[in-house]
Design a protein around this motif. Structure first.
Motif, short mmCIF file in Angstrom:
data_model
loop_
_atom_site.label_atom_id
_atom_site.label_comp_id
_atom_site.label_asym_id
_atom_site.label_seq_id
_atom_site.Cartn_x
_atom_site.Cartn_y
_atom_site.Cartn_z
N ASN A 297 9.55 -26.12 6.82
CA ASN A 297 8.46 -26.51 7.73
C ASN A 297 8.46 -25.60 8.95
N ASN A 298 7.36 -25.72 9.70
CA ASN A 298 7.31 -25.08 11.02
C ASN A 298 7.63 -23.59 10.99
N HIS A 299 7.04 -22.90 10.03
CA HIS A 299 7.23 -21.45 9.97
C HIS A 299 6.83 -20.78 11.28
N ILE A 300 5.88 -21.42 11.96
CA ILE A 300 5.39 -20.85 13.21
C ILE A 300 6.52 -20.68 14.23
N MET A 301 7.50 -21.59 14.20
CA MET A 301 8.59 -21.47 15.18
C MET A 301 9.47 -20.25 14.87
N VAL A 302 9.60 -19.94 13.60
CA VAL A 302 10.35 -18.74 13.23
C VAL A 302 9.59 -17.50 13.73
N PHE A 303 8.27 -17.57 13.63
CA PHE A 303 7.44 -16.47 14.13
C PHE A 303 7.59 -16.32 15.65
N TRP A 304 7.58 -17.45 16.36
CA TRP A 304 7.73 -17.38 17.82
C TRP A 304 9.09 -16.81 18.20
N ARG A 305 10.11 -17.18 17.43
CA ARG A 305 11.44 -16.61 17.69
C ARG A 305 11.44 -15.10 17.44
N PHE A 306 10.71 -14.70 16.41
CA PHE A 306 10.56 -13.27 16.13
C PHE A 306 9.89 -12.57 17.33
N LEU A 307 8.84 -13.21 17.87
CA LEU A 307 8.15 -12.61 19.03
C LEU A 307 9.08 -12.52 20.24
N LEU A 308 9.93 -13.53 20.41
CA LEU A 308 10.89 -13.50 21.52
C LEU A 308 11.83 -12.31 21.38
N ARG A 309 12.25 -12.05 20.13
CA ARG A 309 13.15 -10.91 19.89
C ARG A 309 12.42 -9.60 20.16
N VAL A 310 11.17 -9.53 19.72
CA VAL A 310 10.38 -8.31 19.96
C VAL A 310 10.30 -8.06 21.47
N ALA A 311 9.95 -9.11 22.23
CA ALA A 311 9.82 -8.96 23.69
C ALA A 311 11.15 -8.52 24.29
N SER A 312 12.22 -9.12 23.81
CA SER A 312 13.53 -8.79 24.35
C SER A 312 13.90 -7.33 24.02
N PHE A 313 13.65 -6.89 22.79
CA PHE A 313 13.93 -5.49 22.41
C PHE A 313 13.08 -4.51 23.21
N LEU A 314 11.87 -4.95 23.59
CA LEU A 314 10.99 -4.05 24.34
C LEU A 314 11.36 -4.03 25.82
N GLY A 315 12.28 -4.92 26.22
CA GLY A 315 12.78 -4.88 27.59
C GLY A 315 12.17 -5.91 28.52
N PHE A 316 11.46 -6.90 27.98
CA PHE A 316 10.95 -7.96 28.86
C PHE A 316 11.16 -9.34 28.22
N SER A 317 12.43 -9.72 28.12
CA SER A 317 12.81 -11.03 27.58
C SER A 317 12.12 -12.16 28.32
N LEU A 318 11.72 -13.18 27.56
CA LEU A 318 11.21 -14.41 28.18
C LEU A 318 12.38 -15.36 28.33
N LYS A 319 12.55 -15.93 29.53
CA LYS A 319 13.71 -16.79 29.75
C LYS A 319 13.27 -18.23 30.01
N PHE A 320 13.97 -19.16 29.34
CA PHE A 320 13.56 -20.56 29.38
C PHE A 320 14.61 -21.47 30.00
N ALA A 321 15.59 -20.92 30.71
CA ALA A 321 16.68 -21.77 31.21
C ALA A 321 16.37 -22.38 32.57
N GLN A 322 15.55 -21.73 33.36
CA GLN A 322 15.33 -22.19 34.74
C GLN A 322 14.01 -21.65 35.26
N CYS A 323 13.58 -22.16 36.42
CA CYS A 323 12.43 -21.56 37.09
C CYS A 323 12.86 -20.14 37.47
N GLN A 324 12.07 -19.17 37.06
CA GLN A 324 12.46 -17.77 37.26
C GLN A 324 12.30 -17.32 38.71
#
Ligand SMILES: [Zn+2]
Length: 249
Positions: free
Chosen positions: A131-158
């Motif tokens: 189920n929820n293949h879309i979440m695997v895709f979003w995780r893929f996008l997070l990795r892409v962003a991180s590899f490109l040098g602009f990681s999205l961070k979800f731990a705190q108010c940035q």
């Protein structure tokens, strides 16, 4: 062997018909990144490679490499056609969206291999999820962003660093992650994308691989999060990123 004859591993991102019997193929290769290749005669039923070249498939290719124009395909053999990706419409759309994204990205020479591995792993992993293949895709996008040098961070108010997730009000494109309601109020509304509670919960869960399949995700959440990612990538890449394959979801 001529200097220009190169062997590499590559994924087919796009296939276009060319002349009566040929194809132009956009590959993403482990060794050279993007390569445009002309495959002469491969639409002729008598050609030994007829029917072999499939979108999203993974191949070993030998090419006569040209730098300023299309390279020539000399040999090709299948590694994995990723045919399980076509067993489900959603999964197919997500796999195509990943290829579509790669076609719009430029990669540094040192990054070819890691982006190649990221895409092949995504294609191998996706069919194993129920189920929820879309979440695997979003995780893929997070990795892409991180590899490109602009990681999205979800731990705190940035901006202020608060970790109270109840206060998270939006995703800031400028600060690359959550922004709380206090900080958002002091900044231009165009700097962030406002989110509701269910979107916030989903984003907080994305880092936690084990719960992916059990989550309830609404169509609205999918649209919102896809928009966040597309806008985020467009903001950082300074061009409009299109993911048309996602429109069927
Ligand atoms: Zn804050």
């Amino acid at each position: 062997m001529s200097q220009r004859i190169k062997k590499c591993e590559a994924i087919v991102l796009k296939v276009t018909e060319y002349s009566n019997t040929s194809q132009i193929i956009q590959f993403f290769s482990k060794e050279f990144g993007h390569i445009g290749v002309i495959a002469k005669g491969t639409r002729n039923p008598k050609n030994k490679y007829y029917g072999l070249i499939q979108l999203l498939g993974n191949y070993e290719i030998v090419i006569y490499k040209k730098d300023t124009t299309l390279s020539l395909l000399k040999e090709i053999s299948l590694i994995d056609d990723h045919n399980l990706l076509t067993s489900d419409l959603n999964m197919t759309a997500l796999a195509h969206a990943a290829a579509e994204l790669y076609l719009q990205l430029m990669f540094g020479e040192d990054d070819h291999e890691k982006f190649y591995v990221l895409l092949t792993k995504f294609y191998e992993y996706l069919p194993g999820v129920k189920n929820n293949h879309i979440m695997v895709f979003w995780r893929f996008l997070l990795r892409v962003a991180s590899f490109l040098g602009f990681s999205l961070k979800f731990a705190q108010c940035q901006v202020c660093g608060t970790q109270n997730s109840e206060l998270f009000h939006g995703i800031s494109f400028v600060h690359n992650g959550f922004i709380c309601s206090n900080c958002a109020g002091k900044r231009a509304a165009t700097e962030h994308f406002q989110i509701n509670e269910s979107t916030r919960k989903l984003l907080l869960t994305l880092k936690n691989l084990h719960n992916l399949e059990s989550f309830e995700i609404t169509e609205q959440d999918i649209k919102t999060i896809n928009t966040i990612f597309r806008t985020y990538l467009s903001h950082h890449l300074h061009k409009k990123i299109h993911l048309r394959s996602l429109e069927v979801l």
